[in-house]
Design a protein around this motif. Structure first.
Motif, PDB file in Angstrom:
ATOM      1  N   ALA A 115       0.831  -1.209   0.000  1.00 11.23           N
ATOM      2  CA  ALA A 115       0.000   0.000   0.000  1.00 11.23           C
ATOM      3  C   ALA A 115       0.865   1.260   0.000  1.00 11.23           C
ATOM      4  O   ALA A 115       0.570   2.234  -0.712  1.00 11.23           O
ATOM      5  N   LYS A 116       1.930   1.234   0.793  1.00 10.76           N
ATOM      6  CA  LYS A 116       2.821   2.394   0.873  1.00 10.76           C
ATOM      7  C   LYS A 116       3.487   2.664  -0.469  1.00 10.76           C
ATOM      8  O   LYS A 116       3.542   3.827  -0.927  1.00 10.76           O
TER       9      LYS A 116
ATOM     10  N   ALA B  97       0.987   3.845  -3.096  1.00 12.73           N
ATOM     11  CA  ALA B  97       0.537   5.205  -2.796  1.00 12.73           C
ATOM     12  C   ALA B  97       1.512   6.254  -3.325  1.00 12.73           C
ATOM     13  O   ALA B  97       1.107   7.383  -3.634  1.00 12.73           O
ATOM     14  N   ARG B  98       2.789   5.910  -3.444  1.00  9.81           N
ATOM     15  CA  ARG B  98       3.777   6.857  -4.009  1.00  9.81           C
ATOM     16  C   ARG B  98       3.389   7.266  -5.423  1.00  9.81           C
ATOM     17  O   ARG B  98       3.743   8.346  -5.892  1.00  9.81           O
TER      18      ARG B  98
ATOM     19  N   GLY C   4       0.162   7.292  -6.404  1.00  9.20           N
ATOM     20  CA  GLY C   4      -1.241   7.689  -6.401  1.00  9.20           C
ATOM     21  C   GLY C   4      -2.185   6.549  -6.724  1.00  9.20           C
ATOM     22  O   GLY C   4      -3.307   6.771  -7.204  1.00  9.20           O
TER      23      GLY C   4
ATOM     24  N   ALA D  69      -4.348   3.246  -5.359  1.00  7.93           N
ATOM     25  CA  ALA D  69      -4.929   2.664  -4.141  1.00  7.93           C
ATOM     26  C   ALA D  69      -4.819   1.147  -4.178  1.00  7.93           C
ATOM     27  O   ALA D  69      -4.827   0.528  -5.243  1.00  7.93           O
TER      28      ALA D  69
END
Length: 639
Positions: A394-395, A398-399, A401, A403
Motif C-alpha cells: 500500500a505504501k 501510494a507513491r 497515487g 490505491a
C-alpha cells in the motif's frame, strides 16, 4: 372465457418455441453448452476456468423460462456455495429475463437448509423438536477434547477407532454423514455413528437450548424432508428445475440432502463444477463429488471446452498444470481477445520484501501509464496472510497515487469482499452515490432500482417499476439536500448508513437478508458498511469521493487465492512462491496444486509469480517451480 396462461399458469402465450430460442447478450454458445442447455434430463457439466459457467446457468434459466419449459407458476432453484455467486447469478438472470426473474430463486446452500429448519422445525419428530437454537462454530480443540473424552470412556476396539477420528474433518465427515433417525434411541454400534450420536446428545438434545452449526442444520433439514412426504412433494412441485454451482465443493451432508429432496424423476438437476478447482477439501468437500452426483441423479456428463477469459498462451500454461490433476484432460480452446506484446508467464525474485513491493508498485504504475490501463485490471493474490503483505504494498503504490484494496480485511464482522458484494450493502451504497451525484450514473440507478423492487417484493409490471423509480428519485433528492447541509467531518457514518437504508422498510430489509444468506442479519451488513464508510471518510471533504472510495473500484485488489476464485483480471501477480506461503504443500499435494491452479487461472493476459528470496527453488515447493519451468516461465531477478 379462455384462461390467460400469464395469470393461471402453464406456458405463457408469448413462449418462444425451443427450436427458435436464442441466447441473450452473447453471440453464441459452444456446442457442448448448447447440448447441456437443451438436455431434458439431469446434467453434470464440467466447466474449467473461464468457461463461463455462470453465463451458462443464466442462459439455461432463460431458456427454461422463455420457452415455457419451466411452466408458470413453477420456479427454478439455484444453489450456490458463496453469497456473491448466488447474487451474481440472480443479477444475470434478471438482466436477461426481467419479466420472469421472480421465478428464479438464487440462494446459498446454507440459506436454503436453514430456511427449511426455521420454517418447519415443529414438524420434526418429537425428540428433535425445538423452539429456538443458537448457531455455534466449535473450534478444533473443543472437538478434540470431546473426542478424547469419548474415547477414554469407551473400551475395546472402539476406543482406538474414536482416538483415530480427526477433529478437523469430524463435523463434515462424521456428523455430516450420519442421517438422523426419527428417534435418537440407544447409541449405535459403530465408532463413527456412536461419535455422531454422542455429539448430537451433547450439543443438541441435552442443553437448555440446542447449539448447531450449518452441518447440523443440514442434517435437521434432511430429517424434516424425509419425514414429511407432503413437504417433499411441495418442494419438488415448486422447483422442478434445480441448479447447483461449484459442485466440486459439495460435502457428504449436502449431496445426501440434495438426493433426499430432489432425487426424483420429476426434478431435473444441473450441476456445474470443476474437479481441478476443488480447494475446499479442508471443509469436507468430497473426493469426487461429480462422480457421486452422476450416479445418484443418473446424470449425463457434458464438458465445456472453451475459455473466454485467458489468452492462448495462458490457456496452455493452465493446461500443463491441469494435467497434474487430470492427466487425460483435453486442452481448452481460448476464445479471449488476444493482446500482443505480453510475456504471459514470469517469475520475479528479489532479495527482500521491501524491494519486492517497490518494484511491483513501480511496474504497475508504469504499465497503467503506458498502456492506459486501470488499477482494477491488476490483482495481487497470495496463499495466506495477505494482511502481512498489505502495509509495504500500500505504501509503495501510494507513491504513485494508486490505491490498494485488501478484500480480506474485516470491517465489523464481515470481510470487505463480502460487504461490497452483499445486496444490502450494494443498495445502500447505490442510494448514497445517487444522492451525491444526481446524473451520470445510469448503471447504478438501474441496479439500485432493481434491488428496491426485489426487497419490497414489487410486481414486475410497468406500474410497479414506475412506482419504485419515483420512490428512488424522491428519496435521493431528499438525501442530497441533507448531504449538502452536513460536512463529511461532522457526520456519523452509522447514522448516514441507517438513513440510506431507510429507503425500504426495516422488516423488509431483515426478511430479505435472511432469505438470501443463512445466518445473515441486515444489522450485521449495515454495521460492516458503516465501519468501512468511517474508514474512508477520514481526511476527506467531498461526499462523492467518499462513496466512491468505499468500493474502491479503481484500485489494485489484494486477496487470498481462495477469495479470488471465480474472479478474473488482466494481470495477476501471485506473491510468495515460497515455503512460508505454501507451508502445507506436502500435507496435501493435490489440494495445494488445485489452489495453485485456481490462482494462476485468474489471469487473462499476464501471470507473474514472485518470491522475496532466491532460495525457494530448492525448498519444499520445488515441484511448483518445475511446473512453471516446463510451462515456459521467463525468470528475472531484481536486485
Amino acid at each position: 372465457m379462455k384462461k390467460d396462461p400469464m395469470r393461471y399458469g402453464g406456458r405463457p402465450a408469448s413462449a418462444v418455441p425451443p427450436d427458435l430460442w436464442r441466447p441473450t447478450d452473447v453471440d453464441d454458445l459452444e456446442p457442448a453448452a448448447w447440448a447441456a442447455l437443451k438436455f431434458p434430463g439431469s446434467a453434470a457439466v464440467s466447466a474449467g476456468p473461464g468457461a463461463g459457467k455462470t453465463e451458462f446457468l443464466a442462459q439455461r434459466a432463460a431458456y427454461l423460462l422463455q420457452t415455457g419449459t419451466c411452466q408458470r407458476p413453477r420456479r427454478i432453484l439455484a444453489i450456490s456455495y458463496k453469497r456473491d455467486s448466488a447474487s451474481n447469478l440472480a443479477r444475470r438472470v434478471a438482466a436477461r429475463v426481467p419479466d420472469e426473474a421472480h421465478r428464479f430463486v438464487s440462494i446459498t446452500f446454507d440459506a436454503f437448509t436453514k430456511g427449511l429448519v426455521d420454517r418447519f422445525s415443529q414438524s420434526l419428530p418429537g425428540p428433535w423438536r425445538f423452539d429456538d437454537y443458537e448457531i455455534e462454530f466449535p473450534k478444533d480443540k473443543e472437538i478434540r477434547s470431546f473426542l478424547t473424552t469419548l474415547a477414554w470412556d469407551a473400551s475395546g476396539p472402539m476406543r482406538s477407532e474414536l482416538f483415530a477420528l480427526h477433529e478437523g474433518r469430524f463435523l463434515s465427515d462424521i456428523v455430516g454423514a450420519w442421517s438422523l433417525p426419527t428417534d435418537p434411541g440407544s447409541p449405535p454400534a459403530t465408532a463413527a455413528e456412536f461419535a455422531a450420536w454422542s455429539w448430537w446428545n451433547a450439543q443438541y438434545l441435552r442443553p437448555p437450548k440446542p447449539e448447531v452449526d450449518f452441518t447440523m442444520l443440514n442434517r435437521l433439514a434432511d430429517l424434516i424432508v424425509r419425514t414429511n412426504p407432503g413437504l417433499q412433494r411441495a418442494l419438488r412441485a415448486t422447483y422442478p428445475f434445480v441448479f447447483i454451482d461449484e459442485f466440486q465443493d459439495t460435502t457428504s451432508a449436502q449431496i445426501t440432502f440434495l438426493k433426499t429432496t430432489f432425487g426424483h424423476p420429476g426434478v431435473v438437476t444441473t450441476a456445474v463444477g470443476d474437479n481441478k478447482q476443488r480447494i475446499m477439501r479442508f471443509a469436507g468437500a468430497l473426493e469426487d463429488a461429480m462422480a457421486r452426483y452422476r450416479s445418484d441423479f443418473n446424470a449425463k456428463q457434458f464438458n465445456l471446452g472453451w475459455n473466454f477469459r485467458s489468452s492462448p498462451d495462458l490457456v496452455a500454461v493452465q493446461h500443463h498444470v491441469a494435467t497434474q490433476l487430470e492427466p487425460a484432460i483435453v486442452q481448452a480452446i481460448s476464445k479471449a481477445n488476444v493482446e500482443v506484446g505480453h510475456v504471459p508467464l514470469t517469475i520475479w525474485t528479489y532479495n527482500d520484501e521491501r524491494r519486492q513491493a517497490q518494484h511491483i508498485a513501480d511496474w504497475v504504475a508504469q504499465d497503467i501509464s503506458t498502456a492506459n490501463r486501470a488499477a482494477s485490471d491488476f490483482a495481487i493474490v497470495a496463499r495466506q496472510k495477505v494482511a502481512d503483505l498489505e502495509p509495504l504494498l500500500a505504501k509503495e503504490l501510494a507513491r504513485h497515487g494508486i490505491a490498494l484494496r485488501n478484500d480480506d480485511t474485516y470491517y465489523g464482522k464481515l470481510r470487505l469482499q463480502d460487504v461490497l458484494k452483499h445486496d444490502i450493502a450494494r443498495l445502500v451504497l447505490g442510494v448514497l452515490r445517487l444522492s451525491a451525484q444526481d446524473r451520470g450514473l445510469p448503471t447504478i440507478w438501474t441496479d439500485t432500482h432493481a434491488l428496491i423492487s426485489r426487497i419490497r417484493g414489487d410486481g414486475h409490471d410497468a406500474h410497479s417499476s414506475r412506482r419504485a423509480s419515483d420512490h428512488l428519485a424522491a428519496f435521493t433528492a431528499h438525501l442530497r439536500g441533507a448531504l449538502k447541509q452536513h460536512s463529511v467531518a461532522t457526520t456519523d457514518p452509522r447514522e448516514l448508513v441507517n438513513l440510506a437504508a431507510s429507503i425500504v422498510d426495516t422488516d423488509e430489509l431483515e426478511g430479505f437478508a435472511r432469505s438470501q444468506h443463512a445466518g445473515d442479519e441486515a444489522e450485521v451488513v449495515l454495521s460492516a458498511l458503516a465501519h468501512r464508510l468511517g474508514a474512508v471518510m477520514a481526511g476527506e471533504t467531498n461526499w462523492g469521493r467518499v462513496f466512491s472510495a468505499v468500493s474502491a473500484e479503481d484500485a489494485v485488489t489484494l486477496m487470498t487465492i481462495h477469495r479470488s476464485k471465480g474472479l478474473e483480471y488482466h494481470t495477476v501477480i501471485v506473491l510468495g512462491l515460497d515455503d512460508r506461503q505454501w507451508w502445507s504443500y506436502r500435507k496435501d499435494v493435490r489440494e495445494a496444486i488445485s489452489t495453485f491452479f485456481v490462482g494462476l487461472s485468474r489471469a487473462a493476459h499476464r501471470l507473474i509469480f514472485t518470491c522475496a528470496t532466491s532460495r525457494a527453488r530448492n525448498g519444499g515447493i520445488g515441484e511448483l517451480y518445475r511446473l512453471l519451468d516446463v510451462a515456459g516461465a521467463d525468470e528475472k531477478h531484481w536486485t
